[in-house]
Design an enzyme around this catalytic site. Structure first.
Site, PDB file in Angstrom:
ATOM      1  N   LYS A   9       0.839  -1.212   0.000  1.00 50.49           N
ATOM      2  CA  LYS A   9       0.000   0.000   0.000  1.00 50.49           C
ATOM      3  C   LYS A   9       0.874   1.263   0.000  1.00 50.49           C
ATOM      4  O   LYS A   9       2.089   1.188   0.241  1.00 50.49           O
ATOM      5  CB  LYS A   9      -0.921  -0.035   1.225  1.00 50.49           C
ATOM      6  CG  LYS A   9      -1.886  -1.225   1.222  1.00 50.49           C
ATOM      7  CD  LYS A   9      -2.837  -1.152   2.412  1.00 50.49           C
ATOM      8  CE  LYS A   9      -3.805  -2.332   2.394  1.00 50.49           C
ATOM      9  NZ  LYS A   9      -4.827  -2.200   3.449  1.00 50.49           N
ATOM     10  N   TYR A  49     -12.154  -1.895  -3.750  1.00 54.78           N
ATOM     11  CA  TYR A  49     -12.711  -2.161  -2.413  1.00 54.78           C
ATOM     12  C   TYR A  49     -14.243  -2.081  -2.397  1.00 54.78           C
ATOM     13  O   TYR A  49     -14.830  -1.819  -1.341  1.00 54.78           O
ATOM     14  CB  TYR A  49     -12.130  -1.176  -1.399  1.00 54.78           C
ATOM     15  CG  TYR A  49     -10.733  -1.548  -0.907  1.00 54.78           C
ATOM     16  CD1 TYR A  49     -10.511  -2.721  -0.197  1.00 54.78           C
ATOM     17  CD2 TYR A  49      -9.646  -0.709  -1.121  1.00 54.78           C
ATOM     18  CE1 TYR A  49      -9.250  -3.055   0.274  1.00 54.78           C
ATOM     19  CE2 TYR A  49      -8.374  -1.036  -0.654  1.00 54.78           C
ATOM     20  CZ  TYR A  49      -8.184  -2.213   0.046  1.00 54.78           C
ATOM     21  OH  TYR A  49      -6.935  -2.548   0.522  1.00 54.78           O
ATOM     22  N   THR A  91      -5.423  -7.478  10.526  1.00 52.64           N
ATOM     23  CA  THR A  91      -5.666  -6.158   9.922  1.00 52.64           C
ATOM     24  C   THR A  91      -5.222  -5.040  10.851  1.00 52.64           C
ATOM     25  O   THR A  91      -4.585  -4.070  10.424  1.00 52.64           O
ATOM     26  CB  THR A  91      -7.177  -6.006   9.614  1.00 52.64           C
ATOM     27  OG1 THR A  91      -7.603  -7.124   8.845  1.00 52.64           O
ATOM     28  CG2 THR A  91      -7.465  -4.723   8.845  1.00 52.64           C
ATOM     29  N   ASN A 112      -1.967  -0.047   6.957  1.00 53.61           N
ATOM     30  CA  ASN A 112      -1.410  -1.310   7.467  1.00 53.61           C
ATOM     31  C   ASN A 112      -0.495  -2.009   6.453  1.00 53.61           C
ATOM     32  O   ASN A 112      -0.386  -3.226   6.432  1.00 53.61           O
ATOM     33  CB  ASN A 112      -2.547  -2.227   7.954  1.00 53.61           C
ATOM     34  CG  ASN A 112      -3.522  -2.589   6.856  1.00 53.61           C
ATOM     35  OD1 ASN A 112      -3.369  -2.164   5.713  1.00 53.61           O
ATOM     36  ND2 ASN A 112      -4.530  -3.369   7.194  1.00 53.61           N
ATOM     37  N   HIS A 115      -1.861  -5.581   1.633  1.00 53.31           N
ATOM     38  CA  HIS A 115      -3.169  -6.220   1.441  1.00 53.31           C
ATOM     39  C   HIS A 115      -2.941  -7.632   0.909  1.00 53.31           C
ATOM     40  O   HIS A 115      -1.995  -7.864   0.160  1.00 53.31           O
ATOM     41  CB  HIS A 115      -4.003  -5.430   0.416  1.00 53.31           C
ATOM     42  CG  HIS A 115      -5.220  -6.177  -0.054  1.00 53.31           C
ATOM     43  ND1 HIS A 115      -6.400  -6.183   0.649  1.00 53.31           N
ATOM     44  CD2 HIS A 115      -5.410  -6.996  -1.128  1.00 53.31           C
ATOM     45  CE1 HIS A 115      -7.279  -6.960   0.019  1.00 53.31           C
ATOM     46  NE2 HIS A 115      -6.700  -7.455  -1.061  1.00 53.31           N
ATOM     47  N   GLU A 126      -9.720  -9.915  -7.599  1.00 51.66           N
ATOM     48  CA  GLU A 126      -8.636  -8.931  -7.396  1.00 51.66           C
ATOM     49  C   GLU A 126      -7.505  -9.117  -8.415  1.00 51.66           C
ATOM     50  O   GLU A 126      -6.923  -8.132  -8.886  1.00 51.66           O
ATOM     51  CB  GLU A 126      -8.104  -9.046  -5.961  1.00 51.66           C
ATOM     52  CG  GLU A 126      -9.130  -8.585  -4.944  1.00 51.66           C
ATOM     53  CD  GLU A 126      -8.694  -8.746  -3.488  1.00 51.66           C
ATOM     54  OE1 GLU A 126      -7.572  -9.229  -3.245  1.00 51.66           O
ATOM     55  OE2 GLU A 126      -9.495  -8.389  -2.612  1.00 51.66           O
TER      56      GLU A 126
END
Ligand code: CMP
Length: 141
Positions: A9, A49, A91, A112, A115, A126
């Protein structure tokens, strides 16, 4: 043999953790079969998402995910989905186990670092979201 989608991310990229994250997946024997850096638009993050669109954190999450470049990858190996999730940790980094990526590096439940797909169905959605067949390389080893 199973495939899963993982993302470093924007917080992981800006903390210079691209190699660290990929290295952890390689160390557990997973193979990278697709890899690229992208900057998501807000609409692109919302599409990825979409399953979370009713959640209160959706606007903030999609803002964050479109705030800077990400590295997206397809990983392949035995039980790739669950092994990536174990390697990432929970998470919420406050709940993540010692030795996991999120325990070591994540700032909070949103930022975080990484993913990973949570089921075969989400992995299929995805992977297709980011890669066509030309972007995935078959590997023998
Ligand atoms: P990820 O594994 O990418 O799946 C959905 C993401 O939404 C999650 O990691 C976090 O970045 C974010 N997220 C999940 N729960 C929360 C929450 N309670 N508050 C803020 N962000 C969240």
């Amino acid at each position: 043999m199973e495939r899963t989608l993982s993302i470093v991310k924007p917080d992981g990229v800006s903390k210079n953790l691209i190699g660290e994250v990929i290295g952890r997946f390689e160390k557990i024997g997973l193979r990278v079969v697709g890899l690229k850096m992208i900057k998501l638009s807000k609409a692109g993050a919302e599409g990825f998402y979409a399953v979370h669109k009713e959640r209160p954190f959706f606007p903030s999450l999609t803002e964050f995910m479109s705030s800077g470049p990400c590295v997206v990858m397809v990983l392949e190996g035995e039980n790739a989905i669950s092994r990536v999730r174990e390697t990432m940790g929970a998470t919420d980094p406050a709940k993540a186990a010692e030795g996991t990526i999120r325990k070591a590096f994540a700032s909070n439940i949103e930022k975080n670092i990484v993913h990973g797909s949570d089921s075969p169905e989400s992995a299929s959605f995805e992977i297709k979201y980011f890669f066509n067949s030309l972007g995935i390389c078959e590997r023998d080893s």
